[in-house]
Motif scaffolding. Structure first.
Motif, PDB file in Angstrom:
ATOM      1  N   ASP A  20      42.971  40.099  37.394  1.00  0.00           N
ATOM      2  CA  ASP A  20      43.535  41.044  38.354  1.00  0.00           C
ATOM      3  C   ASP A  20      42.529  42.110  38.748  1.00  0.00           C
ATOM      4  N   THR A  21      41.544  42.341  37.911  1.00  0.00           N
ATOM      5  CA  THR A  21      40.463  43.272  38.226  1.00  0.00           C
ATOM      6  C   THR A  21      39.254  42.531  38.780  1.00  0.00           C
TER       7      THR A  21
ATOM      8  N   SER B 239      49.475  36.372  40.598  1.00  0.00           N
ATOM      9  CA  SER B 239      49.189  37.726  41.070  1.00  0.00           C
ATOM     10  C   SER B 239      48.292  37.607  42.296  1.00  0.00           C
ATOM     11  N   ASP B 240      47.906  38.743  42.829  1.00  0.00           N
ATOM     12  CA  ASP B 240      47.019  38.719  43.988  1.00  0.00           C
ATOM     13  C   ASP B 240      45.633  38.168  43.669  1.00  0.00           C
ATOM     14  N   SER B 241      45.359  37.912  42.381  1.00  0.00           N
ATOM     15  CA  SER B 241      44.092  37.273  41.991  1.00  0.00           C
ATOM     16  C   SER B 241      44.000  35.865  42.562  1.00  0.00           C
TER      17      SER B 241
END
Length: 180
Positions: A108-109, A48-50
């Motif tokens: 992700d957060t 993910s964009d993480s």
């Protein structure tokens, strides 16, 4: 990765990015007359964009990148170009910027990223990349390639390159005008 010559896609990595593997090797054949521009979009696996891989498993971690390439004139057998710090590079995805999020249960957060738009027509020979940085050369010990790297006869000038950070630079655009 995807490889372009003067804006035309000539090949993509045949191994899915989700495959757990240290080194992918590809050979593409194309016709070009110097000068021509080689452009490569290189990606390190990230879920993910993480910027993390294997999220939610005991292997959750930041990845690490590295790329090496050489261009050989099949008529003469001479290597006419190889990756080194003379290649231009633009990192379009960096994460995690806050590396302490690596073990977060909600990366992700928790993880911060920097994502920029891929410039229009960046693969074309006419694209102006003078504002881009130079690729960073890395040693074999830094990158640790396995699974095929040593089976290739690399030209002495072929260096492993990536952005300035092997772990947080996830997607990088590379360019080089080949003049010989």
């Amino acid at each position: 990765m995807a490889v372009y010559v003067d804006g035309e896609l000539i090949g993509e990595d045949s191994v899915p990015i989700t495959t757990e593997r240290s080194f992918n090797a590809e050979t593409f054949t194309f016709r070009a007359v110097a000068p021509f521009t080689v452009a490569i979009e290189a990606k390190d696996f990230k879920e993910s964009d993480s910027g993390l891989e294997y999220i939610g498993t005991d292997k959750q971690q930041m990845g690490d990148g590295g790329m090496v390439a050489q261009v050989t004139d099949l008529g003469s057998g001479k290597v006419v170009a190889a990756t080194d710090d003379s290649w231009s590079e633009l990192v379009v995805h960096r994460a995690p910027l806050n590396t302490e999020c690596e073990k977060s249960t909600d990366p992700d957060t928790a993880c911060e990223s920097e994502i920029i738009d891929t410039p229009k027509d960046w693969t074309s020979a006419d694209f102006n990349d003078t504002s881009w940085g130079s690729a960073t050369e890395w040693t074999v010990a830094d990158v640790g390639p396995k699974g095929g790297y040593a089976e290739i006869e690399w030209d002495d000038g072929a260096k492993l390159i990536w952005g300035s950070d092997l772990k947080i630079d996830n997607t990088i655009l590379f360019r080089k005008e080949i003049t010989a």
